[in-house]
Design a protein around this motif. Structure first.
Motif, PDB file in Angstrom:
ATOM      1  N   UNK A  58     -57.028  18.667 -23.850  1.00 39.31           N
ATOM      2  CA  UNK A  58     -56.400  19.413 -24.937  1.00 39.31           C
ATOM      3  C   UNK A  58     -55.238  18.634 -25.548  1.00 39.31           C
ATOM      4  N   UNK A  59     -54.528  17.890 -24.702  1.00 41.48           N
ATOM      5  CA  UNK A  59     -53.419  17.087 -25.196  1.00 41.48           C
ATOM      6  C   UNK A  59     -53.276  15.841 -24.342  1.00 41.48           C
ATOM      7  N   UNK A  60     -52.787  14.764 -24.940  1.00 40.99           N
ATOM      8  CA  UNK A  60     -52.518  13.542 -24.197  1.00 40.99           C
ATOM      9  C   UNK A  60     -51.049  13.532 -23.805  1.00 40.99           C
ATOM     10  N   UNK A  61     -50.809  13.400 -22.529  1.00 37.66           N
ATOM     11  CA  UNK A  61     -49.445  13.420 -22.011  1.00 37.66           C
ATOM     12  C   UNK A  61     -48.830  12.040 -22.247  1.00 37.66           C
ATOM     13  N   UNK A  62     -47.607  11.997 -22.792  1.00 35.20           N
ATOM     14  CA  UNK A  62     -47.008  10.710 -23.151  1.00 35.20           C
ATOM     15  C   UNK A  62     -46.652   9.805 -21.972  1.00 35.20           C
ATOM     16  N   UNK A  63     -46.336  10.382 -20.812  1.00 36.89           N
ATOM     17  CA  UNK A  63     -45.961   9.527 -19.677  1.00 36.89           C
ATOM     18  C   UNK A  63     -46.352  10.197 -18.363  1.00 36.89           C
ATOM     19  N   UNK A  64     -46.304   9.414 -17.326  1.00 33.92           N
ATOM     20  CA  UNK A  64     -46.635   9.915 -15.992  1.00 33.92           C
ATOM     21  C   UNK A  64     -45.606  10.951 -15.528  1.00 33.92           C
ATOM     22  N   UNK A  65     -44.355  10.760 -15.921  1.00 29.73           N
ATOM     23  CA  UNK A  65     -43.302  11.696 -15.519  1.00 29.73           C
ATOM     24  C   UNK A  65     -43.534  13.084 -16.111  1.00 29.73           C
ATOM     25  N   UNK A  66     -43.973  13.120 -17.371  1.00 26.71           N
ATOM     26  CA  UNK A  66     -44.250  14.402 -18.025  1.00 26.71           C
ATOM     27  C   UNK A  66     -45.432  15.075 -17.341  1.00 26.71           C
TER      28      UNK A  66
END
Length: 104
Positions: A58-66
């Motif tokens: 549904x969405x691409x997460x910008x970073x591993x931390x997020x």
């Protein structure tokens, strides 16, 4: 149980928790900590190289931390909901038992 034994058992429990938390880092020095999603994708690619997923995220997460934050938030929300429901049903059960004892 007197106060000194209670304090000792609390410290022993705390020590056990610390040991259990540290053990994987001590005994698995060269281990690779990867998520199950990565391992599953790798296994599917090995079994069937031309596989195409059925859907897109549904969405691409910008970073591993997020991604970690979202996962932890989801786990906390689920644990909080489960704890609330268990407390709610236990409270209702105790209230029902208390009312039943007073009516006899």
């Amino acid at each position: 149980m007197n106060q000194s034994k209670k304090g000792l058992s609390n410290w022993l429990l705390l020590g056990g928790v610390v040991i259990l938390a540290a053990a994987p880092f001590i005994f698995a020095r060269n281990a690779e900590f990867a998520g199950a999603d990565d391992r599953a994708a790798k296994a599917v690619t090995e079994i069937q190289p031309g596989y195409q997923p059925w859907f897109k995220p549904l969405m691409n997460v910008p970073s591993c931390e997020v991604q970690t934050f979202l996962f932890a938030s989801q786990a906390a929300l689920g644990a909080g909901t489960l704890g609330f429901l268990i407390g709610l049903y236990k409270g209702r059960s105790e209230q029902r038992n208390s009312n039943h004892e007073h009516s006899d």
